[in-house]
Design a protein around this motif. Sequence first.
Motif, mmCIF file in Angstrom:
data_model
loop_
_atom_site.group_PDB
_atom_site.id
_atom_site.type_symbol
_atom_site.label_atom_id
_atom_site.label_comp_id
_atom_site.label_asym_id
_atom_site.label_seq_id
_atom_site.Cartn_x
_atom_site.Cartn_y
_atom_site.Cartn_z
ATOM 1 N N VAL A 269 -9.180 -5.955 -11.268
ATOM 2 C CA VAL A 269 -9.272 -6.218 -12.698
ATOM 3 C C VAL A 269 -8.071 -5.644 -13.434
ATOM 4 C CG1 VAL A 269 -10.688 -4.146 -12.996
ATOM 5 C CG2 VAL A 269 -10.559 -5.810 -14.807
ATOM 6 N N SER A 270 -7.557 -6.316 -14.423
ATOM 7 C CA SER A 270 -7.658 -7.751 -14.607
ATOM 8 C C SER A 270 -6.973 -8.405 -13.423
ATOM 9 C CB SER A 270 -6.975 -8.171 -15.895
ATOM 10 O OG SER A 270 -7.696 -7.650 -17.000
ATOM 11 N N ALA A 271 -7.540 -9.465 -12.940
ATOM 12 C CA ALA A 271 -7.143 -10.025 -11.658
ATOM 13 C C ALA A 271 -5.660 -10.378 -11.576
ATOM 14 C CB ALA A 271 -7.994 -11.258 -11.385
ATOM 15 N N CYS A 272 -5.054 -10.671 -12.727
ATOM 16 C CA CYS A 272 -3.675 -11.149 -12.723
ATOM 17 C C CYS A 272 -2.666 -10.116 -12.245
ATOM 18 C CB CYS A 272 -3.276 -11.614 -14.109
ATOM 19 S SG CYS A 272 -3.252 -10.263 -15.307
ATOM 20 N N ASP A 273 -2.924 -8.816 -12.511
ATOM 21 C CA ASP A 273 -1.869 -7.845 -12.220
ATOM 22 C C ASP A 273 -2.340 -6.688 -11.346
ATOM 23 O OD1 ASP A 273 -3.299 -6.398 -14.049
ATOM 24 O OD2 ASP A 273 -1.779 -6.448 -15.619
ATOM 25 N N LYS A 274 -3.357 -6.953 -10.523
ATOM 26 C CA LYS A 274 -3.738 -5.968 -9.516
ATOM 27 C C LYS A 274 -3.256 -6.485 -8.165
ATOM 28 C CE LYS A 274 -5.626 -3.598 -12.668
ATOM 29 N NZ LYS A 274 -5.310 -4.559 -13.733
ATOM 30 N N ASN A 275 -2.961 -5.539 -7.277
ATOM 31 C CA ASN A 275 -2.413 -5.932 -5.986
ATOM 32 C C ASN A 275 -3.518 -6.103 -4.956
ATOM 33 O OD1 ASN A 275 0.189 -5.691 -7.039
ATOM 34 N ND2 ASN A 275 0.266 -3.503 -6.560
ATOM 35 N N PRO A 276 -3.816 -7.344 -4.574
ATOM 36 C CA PRO A 276 -4.730 -7.516 -3.453
ATOM 37 C C PRO A 276 -4.077 -6.934 -2.195
ATOM 38 C CG PRO A 276 -4.257 -9.623 -4.546
ATOM 39 C CD PRO A 276 -3.301 -8.618 -5.083
ATOM 40 N N THR A 277 -4.874 -6.686 -1.165
ATOM 41 C CA THR A 277 -4.343 -6.117 0.076
ATOM 42 C C THR A 277 -3.201 -6.973 0.627
ATOM 43 O OG1 THR A 277 -6.471 -5.109 0.505
ATOM 44 C CG2 THR A 277 -5.016 -5.382 2.393
ATOM 45 N N TYR A 278 -3.302 -8.286 0.443
ATOM 46 C CA TYR A 278 -2.241 -9.209 0.882
ATOM 47 C C TYR A 278 -0.879 -8.797 0.321
ATOM 48 C CZ TYR A 278 -0.115 -13.805 1.867
ATOM 49 O OH TYR A 278 0.673 -14.824 2.331
ATOM 50 N N VAL A 279 -0.871 -8.388 -0.948
ATOM 51 C CA VAL A 279 0.386 -7.990 -1.598
ATOM 52 C C VAL A 279 0.906 -6.676 -1.014
ATOM 53 C CG1 VAL A 279 1.423 -7.254 -3.798
ATOM 54 C CG2 VAL A 279 -0.016 -9.302 -3.713
ATOM 55 N N HIS A 280 -0.003 -5.747 -0.713
ATOM 56 C CA HIS A 280 0.440 -4.492 -0.089
ATOM 57 C C HIS A 280 1.080 -4.776 1.272
ATOM 58 C CE1 HIS A 280 -1.054 -1.768 -3.088
ATOM 59 N NE2 HIS A 280 -2.240 -2.332 -3.061
ATOM 60 N N LEU A 281 0.433 -5.634 2.061
ATOM 61 C CA LEU A 281 0.959 -5.959 3.405
ATOM 62 C C LEU A 281 2.321 -6.634 3.308
ATOM 63 C CD1 LEU A 281 -2.372 -7.380 4.874
ATOM 64 C CD2 LEU A 281 -1.157 -5.416 5.816
ATOM 65 N N ASN A 282 2.479 -7.461 2.286
ATOM 66 C CA ASN A 282 3.713 -8.244 2.123
ATOM 67 C C ASN A 282 4.493 -7.765 0.904
ATOM 68 O OD1 ASN A 282 3.550 -10.552 4.151
ATOM 69 N ND2 ASN A 282 1.527 -10.616 3.200
ATOM 70 N N ASN A 283 4.463 -6.468 0.620
ATOM 71 C CA ASN A 283 5.055 -5.975 -0.629
ATOM 72 C C ASN A 283 6.475 -6.523 -0.830
ATOM 73 O OD1 ASN A 283 6.420 -4.293 -2.594
ATOM 74 N ND2 ASN A 283 4.569 -3.058 -2.526
ATOM 75 N N PRO A 284 6.675 -7.332 -1.883
ATOM 76 C CA PRO A 284 7.967 -8.013 -2.031
ATOM 77 C C PRO A 284 9.114 -7.065 -2.361
ATOM 78 C CG PRO A 284 6.583 -8.427 -3.942
ATOM 79 C CD PRO A 284 5.726 -7.693 -2.948
ATOM 80 N N VAL A 285 8.814 -5.944 -3.024
ATOM 81 C CA VAL A 285 9.896 -4.991 -3.317
ATOM 82 C C VAL A 285 10.396 -4.394 -1.997
ATOM 83 C CG1 VAL A 285 10.590 -2.904 -4.549
ATOM 84 C CG2 VAL A 285 8.911 -4.446 -5.577
ATOM 85 N N VAL A 286 9.459 -4.020 -1.130
ATOM 86 C CA VAL A 286 9.835 -3.476 0.182
ATOM 87 C C VAL A 286 10.706 -4.491 0.927
ATOM 88 C CG1 VAL A 286 8.919 -2.853 2.459
ATOM 89 C CG2 VAL A 286 7.847 -1.927 0.386
ATOM 90 N N HIS A 287 10.262 -5.737 0.948
ATOM 91 C CA HIS A 287 11.006 -6.760 1.698
ATOM 92 C C HIS A 287 12.378 -7.030 1.092
ATOM 93 C CE1 HIS A 287 7.143 -7.353 3.681
ATOM 94 N NE2 HIS A 287 7.828 -7.935 4.633
ATOM 95 N N ASP A 288 12.441 -7.138 -0.231
ATOM 96 C CA ASP A 288 13.736 -7.440 -0.859
ATOM 97 C C ASP A 288 14.677 -6.243 -0.805
ATOM 98 O OD1 ASP A 288 13.048 -10.051 -1.301
ATOM 99 O OD2 ASP A 288 12.381 -9.746 -3.360
ATOM 100 N N MET A 289 14.129 -5.025 -0.758
ATOM 101 C CA MET A 289 15.000 -3.855 -0.608
ATOM 102 C C MET A 289 15.519 -3.772 0.836
ATOM 103 S SD MET A 289 13.294 -0.993 -3.134
ATOM 104 C CE MET A 289 14.679 0.077 -3.471
ATOM 105 N N PHE A 290 14.681 -4.148 1.783
ATOM 106 C CA PHE A 290 15.154 -4.167 3.177
ATOM 107 C C PHE A 290 16.348 -5.110 3.357
ATOM 108 C CE2 PHE A 290 11.388 -2.111 5.328
ATOM 109 C CZ PHE A 290 12.145 -1.253 6.121
ATOM 110 N N GLU A 291 16.323 -6.219 2.609
ATOM 111 C CA GLU A 291 17.429 -7.191 2.704
ATOM 112 C C GLU A 291 18.777 -6.545 2.359
ATOM 113 O OE1 GLU A 291 17.708 -10.550 3.502
ATOM 114 O OE2 GLU A 291 15.696 -10.244 4.372
#
Lengths: 426, 350
Positions: free
Chosen positions: A243-265
């Motif tokens: 809640v609110s659903a729009c800006d909470k991180n589902p587990t999917y987002v933690h597993l695929n955290n885009p900041v982590v991935h884009d920083m690795f690049e």
Amino acid sequence: MRLEMGHIYIKDIQFAAESKIEDGILYVSEEAVKAVALEDEKIKSVSFDIAKPGESVRITPVKDVIEPRVKVEGRGGIFPGVIAKVDTVGEGKTYALKGMAVVTAGKIVGFQEGIIDMTGPGADYTPFSKTLNLVMVCEPVDGIKQHDYEKAVRFAGFRVAVYLGELARELTPDETKVYETCTIKEGMEKYPNLPRVAYVQMLQSQGLLHDTYVYGVDAKKIVPTIMSPTEVMDGAIVSGNCVSACDKNPTYVHLNNPVVHDMFEQHGKTFNFVCHIITNENVYLADKQRSSDWTAKLCKMLDLDGVIVSQEGFGNPDTDLIMNCKKIEAEGVKTVIITDEYAGRDGKSQSLADSDPAADAVVTGGNANQVVILPKLDKVIGTLDYVTKIAGASEETLREDGSLEVELQVLTGATNETGFNKLSAR
Amino acid sequence: MAKLKVVHYINQFFAQIGGEEKADYPAELRVGEIVGPGQALTQQFGEDAEIVATIVCGDSYFNENLEKAKADILAMVKEQAPDVFVAGPAFNAGRYGVACGTIAAAVQEELGIPAVTGMYVENPGADMFKTQVYIVSTKNSAAGMRDAVKKLAPLAVKIGRGEAIGASSEEGYIPNGVRVNFFEKERGSLRAVKMLIKKLNDKPFETEFPMPDFDRVDPNPAVKDMAHAKVALVTSGGIVPKGNPDHIESSSASHYGEYDIAGVMDLTEETYETAHGGYDPVYANEDSDRVLPVDVLRDMEKEGKIGELHHLFYTTTGNGTAVASSKAFAAEFSQKLKNDGVDAVILTST
């Protein structure tokens, strides 16, 4: 730490007599996944359904979205301290089922769950309209307390995801990516001329349906700490909030955290990605002060040159965001923050509940108050019983023609603050 | 689609009448004429729109005879009844920018005809009028005409047709304080990484959300005599009678509630609950006094520590509710509180 991520692309999900993955098709034995979900006596019944991109399907009330994974080499297992035994994860080899997700849904716990539309305008906003979704609708036993119900559904989702991930253990991935970070000393020696940066992730920790767990520990009870950025890829952080659903991180987002991935690049190229710092968003002022003091202290101790800070949620956590930003900047560490906005339906109000001139580099996931009309869809997985009560809806939500007038808030992941989406605002 | 009719406003300089020495040139309507930058606009409009008349006015004349100039020009525009009014672009010419902003805003406000102008962000006219009319962001001199017209013409067409206007970064107008959603080409995390790299290297970067000036409220002086004060409770924690009779939203509230607590000594699980979707509701539902402390105030009333507890309380959910809505609610019920002779308010949040 070095983690090899093997991607197994799932092209279709079908119910079948036996669970298996063959030629990119995930066959699911309904009987088997039901048994896995019903291991917890607090769940009275569960039904499974499949929702595919483009179908006229609405899923609600959505609690969590999870990507199935399996640990095939190295220490520990997926979701350490939650499903697997406690052991440090983030190295070795892990396989993920890409292009699909397990979605948990069911009777509302608070006012707080979200909507996933597989087609139409809603599908443009929620990232989970693009995944093949195995949806589990859970019914709790009678008389259950809200906290117990939330926990039961949360764990059932993880168990099912792990069960599906196991099906990939003996497969050969379609694609492999390697993520490797250095120890502090190695990094300094290997990249003496590159700026040192870290990712500061704020974890939602305000209470029921507002909690996050780190190796099974309630994030309310942590002090800020550092992790290897690969740990989240093995499920070191899981969601207990929507809640609110729009800006909470589902587990999917933690597993695929885009900041982590884009920083690795950029790691080893434009900067040295030193580590992942986690902190919380508690409701007490003393906690806010302690946690923001500590994140700033860690940034200093690690001799960082820059950080990206991601927020989770809005309003109350805006104060944590600004405290973090201000204190980290005051240590001479350059900061970029990622947030979203509540600027009113007309876009004319103050977007955040707090501000400071130090926050001069902001990325926004858009205005969550924006109104969107979601047309009536052919099929509902879950129930529309609560659709006028969830955050972002109102008494006027359900219109005569069956369409829904809602704010973006209701759509799971729509204004995600880890920068998962392309939505923005000016 | 029929071509939109456009009336174009320019100053004496762009009409090639003269420079500063001709700045007192009075307003003049040239029907059917396309003058100066009107040529470039016409080219850019293509089949979408055409300039039906040009109004020329000297910058000094406009600013020194403001009311008359405005009235004369409005009459000229009205007579032509265009679909859209375009002023400038004014680039960094200060008086021209103010004239463009003034007349564009007036045309929109008084004639109901959509208007657009263009100028350099530091032109004083930009700050004065950016929240009233769309102002295309231009370079600081007429050398930027091509670039300016490329943004000005399509925006004029969109406004003229009444189409939805996108975000400032998409349409090229100076941010006007209204936040508009749109899809970027890259995801947010990648934009953050790129912004960080620029910041690390001391290169210019553009924030997606400039920090606003905050509206801070100084507290009133302390109430001297609490023992005789009438105290009211107000909350943004969403406490409502059980069942939420007025359907206050769990987030982004559209209204507030007013409830009578005459004779209520204690808020119980059976009688009150929270409508708020932004915090763990379990404890507030068990005992709503935790958010709206009626029980404690009844005690204080009995003990004579306060004069009395006002029999009405006001409540809404702060969760995701726009500041503008909160302000509007408070403006209304503050008046009621004043009329009811309330001396002090305890405002609880969550």
